[in-house]
Design a protein around this motif. Structure first.
Motif, PDB file in Angstrom:
ATOM      1  N   ALA A  67       0.872  -1.566  -0.275  1.00  0.00           N
ATOM      2  CA  ALA A  67       0.087   0.335  -0.532  1.00  0.00           C
ATOM      3  C   ALA A  67       0.664   1.324  -0.013  1.00  0.00           C
ATOM      4  N   ASN A  68       0.468   2.338  -0.606  1.00  0.00           N
ATOM      5  CA  ASN A  68       1.205   3.849  -0.190  1.00  0.00           C
ATOM      6  C   ASN A  68      -0.057   4.722   0.283  1.00  0.00           C
ATOM      7  N   VAL A  69       0.809   5.131   0.913  1.00  0.00           N
ATOM      8  CA  VAL A  69      -0.531   6.113   1.946  1.00  0.00           C
ATOM      9  C   VAL A  69       0.327   7.808   1.872  1.00  0.00           C
ATOM     10  N   ALA A  82       1.538   3.775  17.114  1.00  0.00           N
ATOM     11  CA  ALA A  82       1.599   5.067  16.647  1.00  0.00           C
ATOM     12  C   ALA A  82       0.711   5.048  14.936  1.00  0.00           C
ATOM     13  N   VAL A  83       2.096   4.665  14.229  1.00  0.00           N
ATOM     14  CA  VAL A  83       2.509   4.117  12.851  1.00  0.00           C
ATOM     15  C   VAL A  83       2.870   3.128  12.580  1.00  0.00           C
ATOM     16  N   ALA A  84       2.672   2.027  11.179  1.00  0.00           N
ATOM     17  CA  ALA A  84       3.570   1.005  11.615  1.00  0.00           C
ATOM     18  C   ALA A  84       2.938   0.461   9.912  1.00  0.00           C
ATOM     19  N   SER A  89       5.589  -1.756   1.817  1.00  0.00           N
ATOM     20  CA  SER A  89       4.001  -0.497   1.842  1.00  0.00           C
ATOM     21  C   SER A  89       5.149   0.673   1.902  1.00  0.00           C
ATOM     22  N   THR A  90       4.913   1.638   2.023  1.00  0.00           N
ATOM     23  CA  THR A  90       5.090   3.171   1.961  1.00  0.00           C
ATOM     24  C   THR A  90       4.087   4.396   2.541  1.00  0.00           C
ATOM     25  N   ILE A  91       4.486   5.132   3.556  1.00  0.00           N
ATOM     26  CA  ILE A  91       3.677   6.106   3.790  1.00  0.00           C
ATOM     27  C   ILE A  91       4.156   7.824   3.811  1.00  0.00           C
ATOM     28  N   ASN A  92       4.251   8.700   3.858  1.00  0.00           N
ATOM     29  CA  ASN A  92       4.218   9.638   3.358  1.00  0.00           C
ATOM     30  C   ASN A  92       2.921  10.281   4.126  1.00  0.00           C
ATOM     31  N   GLU A 116      11.180  -4.566   2.336  1.00  0.00           N
ATOM     32  CA  GLU A 116      10.918  -3.958   3.205  1.00  0.00           C
ATOM     33  C   GLU A 116       9.882  -2.607   3.007  1.00  0.00           C
ATOM     34  N   SER A 117       9.811  -1.964   3.841  1.00  0.00           N
ATOM     35  CA  SER A 117       9.077  -1.199   4.189  1.00  0.00           C
ATOM     36  C   SER A 117       9.814   0.185   4.373  1.00  0.00           C
ATOM     37  N   LYS A 118       8.410   1.328   4.377  1.00  0.00           N
ATOM     38  CA  LYS A 118       9.444   2.926   4.106  1.00  0.00           C
ATOM     39  C   LYS A 118       8.619   4.243   4.955  1.00  0.00           C
ATOM     40  N   LEU A 119       8.589   4.691   6.006  1.00  0.00           N
ATOM     41  CA  LEU A 119       7.895   5.925   6.242  1.00  0.00           C
ATOM     42  C   LEU A 119       8.531   7.249   6.685  1.00  0.00           C
ATOM     43  N   LYS A 120       8.432   7.754   6.229  1.00  0.00           N
ATOM     44  CA  LYS A 120       8.600   9.495   5.552  1.00  0.00           C
ATOM     45  C   LYS A 120       7.798  10.604   6.514  1.00  0.00           C
ATOM     46  N   VAL A 121       8.728  11.133   7.250  1.00  0.00           N
ATOM     47  CA  VAL A 121       7.837  12.191   7.928  1.00  0.00           C
ATOM     48  C   VAL A 121       8.139  13.408   8.296  1.00  0.00           C
ATOM     49  N   ASN A 122       7.565  14.963   8.064  1.00  0.00           N
ATOM     50  CA  ASN A 122       8.118  15.791   8.114  1.00  0.00           C
ATOM     51  C   ASN A 122       7.279  16.426   9.696  1.00  0.00           C
ATOM     52  N   ASN A 123       8.232  17.535  10.130  1.00  0.00           N
ATOM     53  CA  ASN A 123       6.857  18.497  10.978  1.00  0.00           C
ATOM     54  C   ASN A 123       6.550  16.800  11.954  1.00  0.00           C
ATOM     55  N   PHE A 124       7.819  16.071  12.441  1.00  0.00           N
ATOM     56  CA  PHE A 124       7.106  15.102  13.673  1.00  0.00           C
ATOM     57  C   PHE A 124       6.870  15.139  14.935  1.00  0.00           C
TER      58      PHE A 124
END
Length: 151
Positions: A67-69, A82-84, A89-92, A116-124
């Motif tokens: 999934a891409n979110v 909180a976030v997995a 999958s990729t979460i932005n 593997e998976s990716k999780l990218k966060v700004n203003n965290f």
């Protein structure tokens, strides 16, 4: 596929919102008290403008199976994890505020047939947590130009 303006869920016994194999844009999601995951997405494309989750029994946001979110504003309070992001999958996330959780962010491979998976966060921001990052040896969590390695 389609667009949804508002989703409000209260007192769910299982996953509050579970969407699979879709291409969905949602303006606003509010979940108050879910016995399992507040949001669960699999195999699709998902965009959410505003997200407020409170009292998630397991995961606030669970994303898996390619999934891409994309999320603009998310606030998660009182969740187990909180976030997995898992299983290819990729979460932005543009803006993420977490309070009172065991684990803030997690990225990993759960099922053998995925990678593997990716999780990218700004203003965290994450406060009142036990563990900030949970990461396997191949997945990535990127926070404002910082790459987190396995702990």
């Amino acid at each position: 596929s389609g667009k949804i303006n508002n989703i409000n869920i209260t007192n769910s016994l299982f996953d509050a919102l579970d969407i699979d194999f879709s291409d969905i844009k949602i303006n606003s999601v509010v979940v108050k008290k879910s016995e399992n995951d507040c949001l669960d997405f699999s195999s699709g494309l998902y965009e959410i403008n505003s997200l407020t989750l409170n009292y998630c029994g397991d995961k606030g946001i669970s994303v898996g199976e390619k999934a891409n979110v994309n999320l603009i504003n998310a606030k998660i309070t009182n969740s187990n994890l909180a976030v997995a992001s898992k299983d290819s999958s990729t979460i932005n996330l543009a803006n993420l505020n977490i309070d009172t959780t065991k684990i803030c962010l997690s990225a990993y491979r759960k099922k053998q047939e995925f990678s593997e998976s990716k999780l990218k966060v700004n203003n965290f921001k994450c406060t009142n947590y036990f563990k900030k990052i949970d990461l396997d040896n191949k997945s990535q969590i990127i926070i404002k130009n910082n790459l987190w390695k396995n702990y």
